[in-house]
Motif scaffolding. Structure first.
Motif, PDB file in Angstrom:
ATOM      1  N   LEU A   1       0.809  -1.212   0.000  1.00 58.54           N
ATOM      2  CA  LEU A   1       0.000   0.000   0.000  1.00 58.54           C
ATOM      3  C   LEU A   1       0.849   1.273   0.000  1.00 58.54           C
ATOM      4  O   LEU A   1       0.320   2.368  -0.255  1.00 58.54           O
ATOM      5  CB  LEU A   1      -0.941   0.001   1.206  1.00 58.54           C
ATOM      6  CG  LEU A   1      -2.049  -1.065   1.194  1.00 58.54           C
ATOM      7  CD1 LEU A   1      -2.851  -1.032   2.488  1.00 58.54           C
ATOM      8  CD2 LEU A   1      -2.973  -0.871  -0.006  1.00 58.54           C
ATOM      9  N   GLN A   2       2.138   1.136   0.285  1.00 56.39           N
ATOM     10  CA  GLN A   2       3.018   2.305   0.284  1.00 56.39           C
ATOM     11  C   GLN A   2       3.902   2.377  -0.948  1.00 56.39           C
ATOM     12  O   GLN A   2       4.822   3.210  -1.018  1.00 56.39           O
ATOM     13  CB  GLN A   2       3.894   2.290   1.555  1.00 56.39           C
ATOM     14  CG  GLN A   2       3.100   2.434   2.840  1.00 56.39           C
ATOM     15  CD  GLN A   2       3.975   2.358   4.076  1.00 56.39           C
ATOM     16  OE1 GLN A   2       5.200   2.249   3.964  1.00 56.39           O
ATOM     17  NE2 GLN A   2       3.346   2.417   5.257  1.00 56.39           N
ATOM     18  N   ASP A   3       3.641   1.524  -1.918  1.00 58.38           N
ATOM     19  CA  ASP A   3       4.422   1.537  -3.152  1.00 58.38           C
ATOM     20  C   ASP A   3       4.183   2.872  -3.880  1.00 58.38           C
ATOM     21  O   ASP A   3       3.031   3.257  -4.126  1.00 58.38           O
ATOM     22  CB  ASP A   3       4.005   0.360  -4.033  1.00 58.38           C
ATOM     23  CG  ASP A   3       4.965   0.133  -5.179  1.00 58.38           C
ATOM     24  OD1 ASP A   3       5.102   1.039  -6.018  1.00 58.38           O
ATOM     25  OD2 ASP A   3       5.571  -0.956  -5.243  1.00 58.38           O
ATOM     26  N   HIS A   4       5.276   3.575  -4.217  1.00 55.34           N
ATOM     27  CA  HIS A   4       5.138   4.905  -4.809  1.00 55.34           C
ATOM     28  C   HIS A   4       4.475   4.855  -6.192  1.00 55.34           C
ATOM     29  O   HIS A   4       3.769   5.798  -6.586  1.00 55.34           O
ATOM     30  CB  HIS A   4       6.518   5.575  -4.919  1.00 55.34           C
ATOM     31  CG  HIS A   4       7.422   4.960  -5.945  1.00 55.34           C
ATOM     32  ND1 HIS A   4       8.154   3.805  -5.699  1.00 55.34           N
ATOM     33  CD2 HIS A   4       7.698   5.328  -7.235  1.00 55.34           C
ATOM     34  CE1 HIS A   4       8.851   3.491  -6.779  1.00 55.34           C
ATOM     35  NE2 HIS A   4       8.599   4.396  -7.723  1.00 55.34           N
ATOM     36  N   ARG A   5       4.675   3.746  -6.925  1.00 59.68           N
ATOM     37  CA  ARG A   5       4.023   3.624  -8.235  1.00 59.68           C
ATOM     38  C   ARG A   5       2.510   3.540  -8.076  1.00 59.68           C
ATOM     39  O   ARG A   5       1.740   4.113  -8.866  1.00 59.68           O
ATOM     40  CB  ARG A   5       4.565   2.401  -8.974  1.00 59.68           C
ATOM     41  CG  ARG A   5       6.050   2.474  -9.290  1.00 59.68           C
ATOM     42  CD  ARG A   5       6.589   1.132  -9.720  1.00 59.68           C
ATOM     43  NE  ARG A   5       6.517   0.142  -8.637  1.00 59.68           N
ATOM     44  CZ  ARG A   5       6.929  -1.128  -8.766  1.00 59.68           C
ATOM     45  NH1 ARG A   5       7.419  -1.555  -9.926  1.00 59.68           N
ATOM     46  NH2 ARG A   5       6.831  -1.948  -7.738  1.00 59.68           N
ATOM     47  N   LEU A   6       2.098   2.825  -7.042  1.00 64.05           N
ATOM     48  CA  LEU A   6       0.662   2.737  -6.759  1.00 64.05           C
ATOM     49  C   LEU A   6       0.120   4.093  -6.313  1.00 64.05           C
ATOM     50  O   LEU A   6      -1.013   4.468  -6.634  1.00 64.05           O
ATOM     51  CB  LEU A   6       0.420   1.675  -5.677  1.00 64.05           C
ATOM     52  CG  LEU A   6      -1.003   1.162  -5.503  1.00 64.05           C
ATOM     53  CD1 LEU A   6      -1.474   0.469  -6.767  1.00 64.05           C
ATOM     54  CD2 LEU A   6      -1.064   0.199  -4.320  1.00 64.05           C
ATOM     55  N   GLY A   7       0.950   4.825  -5.587  1.00 60.79           N
ATOM     56  CA  GLY A   7       0.540   6.150  -5.134  1.00 60.79           C
ATOM     57  C   GLY A   7       0.303   7.100  -6.288  1.00 60.79           C
ATOM     58  O   GLY A   7      -0.615   7.940  -6.244  1.00 60.79           O
ATOM     59  N   GLU A   8       1.116   7.009  -7.355  1.00 59.89           N
ATOM     60  CA  GLU A   8       0.919   7.875  -8.516  1.00 59.89           C
ATOM     61  C   GLU A   8      -0.421   7.588  -9.195  1.00 59.89           C
ATOM     62  O   GLU A   8      -1.143   8.513  -9.586  1.00 59.89           O
ATOM     63  CB  GLU A   8       2.082   7.679  -9.492  1.00 59.89           C
ATOM     64  CG  GLU A   8       3.424   8.179  -8.956  1.00 59.89           C
ATOM     65  CD  GLU A   8       4.566   7.855  -9.908  1.00 59.89           C
ATOM     66  OE1 GLU A   8       4.283   7.229 -10.960  1.00 59.89           O
ATOM     67  OE2 GLU A   8       5.725   8.216  -9.604  1.00 59.89           O
ATOM     68  N   ILE A   9      -0.741   6.298  -9.372  1.00 61.36           N
ATOM     69  CA  ILE A   9      -2.032   5.950  -9.967  1.00 61.36           C
ATOM     70  C   ILE A   9      -3.174   6.430  -9.082  1.00 61.36           C
ATOM     71  O   ILE A   9      -4.203   6.919  -9.561  1.00 61.36           O
ATOM     72  CB  ILE A   9      -2.123   4.431 -10.199  1.00 61.36           C
ATOM     73  CG1 ILE A   9      -0.989   3.958 -11.115  1.00 61.36           C
ATOM     74  CG2 ILE A   9      -3.469   4.040 -10.787  1.00 61.36           C
ATOM     75  CD1 ILE A   9      -0.932   2.442 -11.280  1.00 61.36           C
TER      76      ILE A   9
END
Length: 327
Positions: free
Chosen positions: A231-239
């Motif tokens: 849940l803290q993956d930065h790529r997921l954060g961008e999406i």
């Protein structure tokens, strides 16, 4: 000198009515007979009393004997009743056990008969409608499922539940029984463990893949500080920023668009509500491919221990350890 004292004599006087008593002089023979007759009458009265007492004692003895026989008979009847009660108790226990088994069988049959059913509530009801078409339209426009996925779904039966009542303005729920998935496979599945090969295999044999720990189970007790947090993956954060959704909602939507059933766990009401708000947006093809690229075959729901400075699966040496296989 005083008078000499009288020496007591040991001779006892006879009573007047004793047999050896001699009537005083002047007693007539008639008086003697009357006296004997009185004595005989008294003796007869005593004998009659003895006979009465004897009969009473005989009656009491017969009553006691009868009472003893009754006690013996009652003891036998009590033993027979006890055996009957024991037999009835055993019968009730057996019936209770059989009733429990029947209830479990009925519940199992009900579960089997409804496991492929899906109930859609709140869909507006039309005068003349095709329930199957209504469900497919709902899946396409409300659930935002891909058209190809919807077209591949086959139904065994779709119908409104219950009889239509003019006075009831609430739409009847639609019950849909699917033929598409007869079997289900539940495995750990998330972007770090996308199970691409297993998902392709399940699709080829019409098995529904269900993902447990779909969000990566960041709260697992054995998680170490150096393990990545999904849940803290930065790529997921961008999406997430681009779609104005939380990382958890992005992951759940990714599962849905892959045709994977997911069962996220949460005890927080706000997060439970957020988990349901995943049908009002769609991930682009580029976003889907990007999340697919996260996969690194990283299993989280397998307890690990530290050995020689490395984190290894705790039960990997067990002969029945299942995760050495690809799927």
């Amino acid at each position: 000198m005083g008078k000499p004292s009288k020496t007591p004599t040991s001779k006892r006087s006879r009573p007047e009515d004793s047999p050896g008593h001699v009537s005083p002089p002047g007693t007539s023979f008639t008086e003697i007979l009357d006296s004997i007759d009185k004595r005989l009458t008294c003796l007869d009265s005593r004998l009659a009393l003895v006979e009465v007492l004897h009969r009473e004692f005989q009656t009491i003895r017969e009553s006691l004997e009868f009472g003893q026989q009754q006690v013996v008979s009652l003891a036998k009847e009590n033993a027979a009743l006890r055996e009957s009660v024991k037999s009835l108790t055993n019968g009730v226990v057996n019936l209770t056990r059989e009733n429990r088994c029947m209830k479990e069988t009925m519940l199992d049959l009900q579960a089997k008969s409804t496991r492929d059913n899906l109930v859609f509530a709140g869909i507006p009801e039309k005068t003349e409608e095709d329930p199957e078409g209504t469900i497919k339209s709902f899946m396409e426009h409300q659930l935002k499922l891909p058209t190809d996925t919807i077209n591949n779904i086959t139904f065994h039966r779709v119908h409104r539940l219950g009889a239509k009542k003019p006075e009831n303005k609430r739409p009847r729920p639609i019950v849909a029984k699917f033929d598409h998935y007869k079997q289900k496979e539940q495995v750990e599945c998330h972007p770090y463990l996308s199970q691409v090969d297993l998902l392709a295999h399940c699709r080829s044999v019409a098995v529904c893949l269900t993902a447990y720990s779909p969000l990566g189970s960041g709260d697992r007790p054995w998680a170490s500080a150096d393990e990545p947090c999904l849940l803290q993956d930065h790529r997921l954060g961008e999406i997430s920023k681009r779609c104005h959704k939380t990382p958890a909602q992005i992951i759940l939507r990714w599962h849905l668009q892959r045709g994977v059933v997911c069962i996220p766990k949460s005890v927080t009401p706000s997060r439970i509500q957020q988990n349901l708000q995943v049908f009002d947006f769609t991930l682009s093809e580029q976003d889907m491919k990007l999340i697919d690229s996260f996969s690194c075959s990283n299993r989280f729901i397998v307890p690990t221990v530290e050995m020689d400075g490395k984190r290894v699966w705790r039960d990997a040496a067990h002969p029945h350890f299942p995760f050495h296989d690809l799927y």
